[in-house]
Enzyme design. Structure first.
Site, PDB file in Angstrom:
ATOM      1  N   CYS A  96      -6.357  -0.075  -0.287  1.00  0.00           N
ATOM      2  CA  CYS A  96      -6.266   0.090  -1.549  1.00  0.00           C
ATOM      3  C   CYS A  96      -4.562  -0.174  -1.951  1.00  0.00           C
ATOM      4  O   CYS A  96      -4.394  -1.026  -2.661  1.00  0.00           O
ATOM      5  CB  CYS A  96      -6.698   1.521  -2.382  1.00  0.00           C
ATOM      6  SG  CYS A  96      -6.363   1.326  -4.141  1.00  0.00           S
ATOM      7  N   CYS A 191      -9.390   6.337  -3.169  1.00  0.00           N
ATOM      8  CA  CYS A 191      -8.609   5.697  -4.130  1.00  0.00           C
ATOM      9  C   CYS A 191      -9.234   4.841  -5.385  1.00  0.00           C
ATOM     10  O   CYS A 191     -10.196   4.184  -4.862  1.00  0.00           O
ATOM     11  CB  CYS A 191      -7.735   4.583  -3.347  1.00  0.00           C
ATOM     12  SG  CYS A 191      -6.519   3.388  -4.509  1.00  0.00           S
TER      13      CYS A 191
END
Length: 362
Positions: A96, A191
């Site tokens: 991420c 995330c």
């Protein structure tokens, strides 16, 4: 400086805004929106955006809400599912940061600013003409292990204003500044995914397939599981077995078997040699010339403690491995070893864990 600030609605990024504006920088706030799997809204995201609007209004700053929904589900969750299907353990938070926050965001919006700032607990140090990722002052909150996949180019454009602050000081600053989220709890989980149930997410995409849980020492079947992809090496919680503690110590992917071992001290939980591949050195290779081994500190999961050992390489084959000074619990192929300098101050980069053994020689 003209700075793009990535904010999440949490206290950390809000304190970043407070600090940078007090230093006189020209700020533009950005919230990266990742919708649900099918693009539908998320109540937790709506709360985050409301909080971001309050921060923007308090400091009279522009706020842009930008969507990277398709990119996230294609590149981060796509990677996660493919890794899980292979029986490996993914690291979506690292992907991420590498691909979304400091990848697509930088390419489309961040490039128009002098720097991009986030609320990560880490620091950037410039040594000579190279930028190095440095560990945070707060060892419990340090997030360099989530950032170890980024490149030199990405790091050169990033600011981490909280790197020299303990979390307690961040909370204190937020309270003194009367930030609307000063007492808001820290987010948990993967995330951007918020309150999603990770096991349910995997089940929706991969399904279930019953298999045996076998005690590795005796070969005795002691239970059943619903698919090897729900389990990772070193896992203890969520096994549904009585009389524990039980740990996952191996997986037979073709036969869909989970092998477990009982007790905290079973040697099958541990290893000292870790075969690595695909190293990402953020600044430069830590090996000098024809060196074949160097002392390092390292982690294989998000914990405050470091292991120490030798990072070794074979100059002929290119094989790379860690030889740890201590027993390491739960070495999970697919995860990443995060490599640090021996003094634990600089994060040198990361490498993919292949297996719990030294690479075979031809």
């Amino acid at each position: 400086m003209k700075i793009a600030v990535l904010i999440s609605g949490g206290v950390d990024s809000a304190v970043v805004v407070h600090k940078l504006q007090s230093e006189g920088h020209d700020l533009h706030l950005f919230y990266i929106k990742i919708s649900g799997e099918n693009g539908e809204g998320d109540c937790s995201a709506e709360e985050d955006i409301e909080m971001c609007n309050l921060i923007a209004a308090k400091y009279n700053l522009p706020l842009s809400i930008v969507s990277l929904h398709e990119e996230y589900w294609q590149h981060v969750m796509g990677y996660t599912l493919e890794t899980v299907k292979k029986g490996l353990t993914p690291h979506p938070d690292m992907m991420c940061n590498k691909l979304i926050k400091f990848g697509f965001f930088e390419e489309r919006w961040g490039k128009d600013f002098d720097k991009t700032a986030t609320g990560h607990y880490a620091s950037v140090k410039k040594i000579g003409d190279k930028y190095y990722l440095a560990t945070a002052k707060d060892p419990v909150k340090d997030q360099t292990d989530f950032l170890a996949g980024i490149s030199q180019k990405q790091l050169s454009h990033i600011l981490f204003p909280l790197g020299d602050l303990p979390k307690s000081e961040v909370r204190k600053i937020a309270q003194e500044a009367k930030l609307p989220n000063a007492s808001r709890k820290d987010s948990q989980g993967i995330c951007f995914l918020g309150k999603i149930n990770y096991k349910d997410f995997i089940k929706r995409h991969i399904g279930e397939r019953k298999g045996d849980v076998i005690e590795i020492e005796t070969g005795k079947k002691i239970g059943e599981h619903s698919g090897f992809w729900f389990y990772t090496i070193g896992q203890r919680k969520g096994l549904g077995l009585g009389g524990g503690p039980w740990f996952v110590v191996n997986k037979d992917i073709p036969k869909n078997i989970i092998y477990v071992s009982k007790g905290y001290d079973t040697p099958l939980q541990y290893g000292k040699e870790i075969h690595l591949s695909e190293p990402n050195w953020i600044a430069e290779s830590p090996f000098q010339g024809n060196e074949t081994e160097i002392k390092v500190a390292f982690k294989i999961r998000h914990v405050p403690e470091f292991h120490t050992g030798l990072l070794e390489r074979d100059l002929t084959t290119g094989n790379l491995w860690l030889n740890s000074d201590q027993d390491v619990q739960g070495i999970a192929p697919g995860q990443y070893a995060i490599i640090y300098t021996p003094d634990e101050k600089l994060c040198l980069g990361s490498a993919l864990i292949v297996s719990r053994s030294k690479p075979a020689t031809d």
